[in-house]
Design an enzyme around this catalytic site. Structure first.
Site, PDB file in Angstrom:
ATOM      1  N   ARG A  49       0.829  -1.196   0.000  1.00 45.06           N
ATOM      2  CA  ARG A  49       0.000   0.000   0.000  1.00 45.06           C
ATOM      3  C   ARG A  49       0.871   1.258   0.000  1.00 45.06           C
ATOM      4  O   ARG A  49       1.936   1.278   0.590  1.00 45.06           O
ATOM      5  CB  ARG A  49      -0.885   0.030   1.249  1.00 45.06           C
ATOM      6  N   ASP A  87       0.170   5.384   1.010  1.00 44.37           N
ATOM      7  CA  ASP A  87      -0.820   6.196   1.702  1.00 44.37           C
ATOM      8  C   ASP A  87      -1.390   7.276   0.795  1.00 44.37           C
ATOM      9  O   ASP A  87      -0.860   7.555  -0.288  1.00 44.37           O
ATOM     10  CB  ASP A  87      -0.194   6.842   2.934  1.00 44.37           C
ATOM     11  N   TYR A 139      12.420   3.785  -1.869  1.00 45.58           N
ATOM     12  CA  TYR A 139      11.620   5.002  -1.812  1.00 45.58           C
ATOM     13  C   TYR A 139      12.520   6.216  -1.978  1.00 45.58           C
ATOM     14  O   TYR A 139      13.696   6.202  -1.599  1.00 45.58           O
ATOM     15  CB  TYR A 139      10.891   5.110  -0.475  1.00 45.58           C
ATOM     16  N   ARG A 145       8.289   8.254   6.039  1.00 43.52           N
ATOM     17  CA  ARG A 145       7.915   9.637   6.359  1.00 43.52           C
ATOM     18  C   ARG A 145       8.332  10.023   7.783  1.00 43.52           C
ATOM     19  O   ARG A 145       8.746  11.152   8.027  1.00 43.52           O
ATOM     20  CB  ARG A 145       6.415   9.821   6.148  1.00 43.52           C
TER      21      ARG A 145
END
Length: 246
Positions: free
Chosen positions: A52, A54, A112, A199
């Site tokens: 997933r 966000d 990422y 994050r």
């Protein structure tokens, strides 16, 4: 049935994340709607993603697979689906893979990218894909702080309170900070990531880069296994899923 693997790019702005939700527009939902229109709706459609993302998070290399019962060539399928998808979503690559391939279970590593716009004034051309921070950040401190993340650790300090997982132990293979003009780009490659993990890591590193904490504090934050020990959760808009490895 043919097992088709998609590499997908998307601008997550305005979407409620990857996973289908009853009351929100999602990336997975848009893909499944496009496939239903393409196939005529005669068979159930289930798109399996590598994981997933966000709400508001973007991707250049999200991977997903689905089962297709037709015999059209891959190039025609890809072109048809891209014509049916919203302009913020694009299938970059379509491949036929073995029946045992599962986009989530087969994933071995993900990378990422997080982008910080560290200019005095926000760049309007990248504002949807970056976190604007006016105060200057110390690049060397960012790099030193990030170095403590490499290896196998319990990353509980960097997990969202509502994140569900059997274990919070993950392995980070590589971290890197690059400066491109006024932008600071953080790359992190690992075996997998907890909800909001990247994050929260970025929010913690920003505290280090702005001098609120020394780089060495990162070791203690990891060891604390306490969300309260880490920094804020950086905005979703600066995060991009770059690639998934198999």
């Amino acid at each position: 049935m043919r097992n088709l693997k998609m590499t997908i790019a998307y601008d997550g702005t305005g979407y409620c994340g990857w996973q289908v939700q009853p009351n929100g527009v999602t990336i997975q939902g848009e893909l499944e709607n496009a496939i239903r229109r393409f196939t005529g709706g005669g068979q159930p459609v289930s798109v399996v993603g590598s994981g997933r993302t966000d709400a508001g998070v973007h991707a250049w290399g999200q991977v997903a697979n689905w089962l297709y019962g037709g015999d059209l060539p891959l190039a025609r399928i890809q072109a048809a689906l891209n014509s049916l998808l919203p302009e913020k979503i694009m299938i970059r690559r379509l491949e036929e893979v073995g029946s045992g391939f599962h986009a989530r279970k087969a994933a071995r590593a993900k990378t990422y990218l997080y982008v910080i716009d560290n200019a005095s004034f926000a760049n309007p051309f990248i504002r949807c894909f970056s976190w604007h921070l006016r105060r200057p950040l110390d690049l060397e401190a960012l790099r030193r702080g990030a170095g403590y993340l490499v290896g196998e650790h319990d990353f509980l300090s960097f997990k969202a309170a509502d994140g569900e997982t059997l274990t919070s132990v993950r392995t980070v293979f590589q971290v890197r900070w690059l400066k491109r003009g006024a932008s600071l780009c953080f790359f992190i490659r690992g075996s997998g990531f907890l909800k909001n993990m990247v994050r929260i890591i970025v929010g913690t590193l920003v505290e280090i880069g702005s001098g609120k904490q020394p780089p060495e504090a990162m070791a203690g934050i990891i060891a604390a296994r306490d969300r309260g020990a880490a920094g804020m959760t950086a905005p979703a808009r600066g995060l991009i899923l770059r690639s998934v490895e198999y």
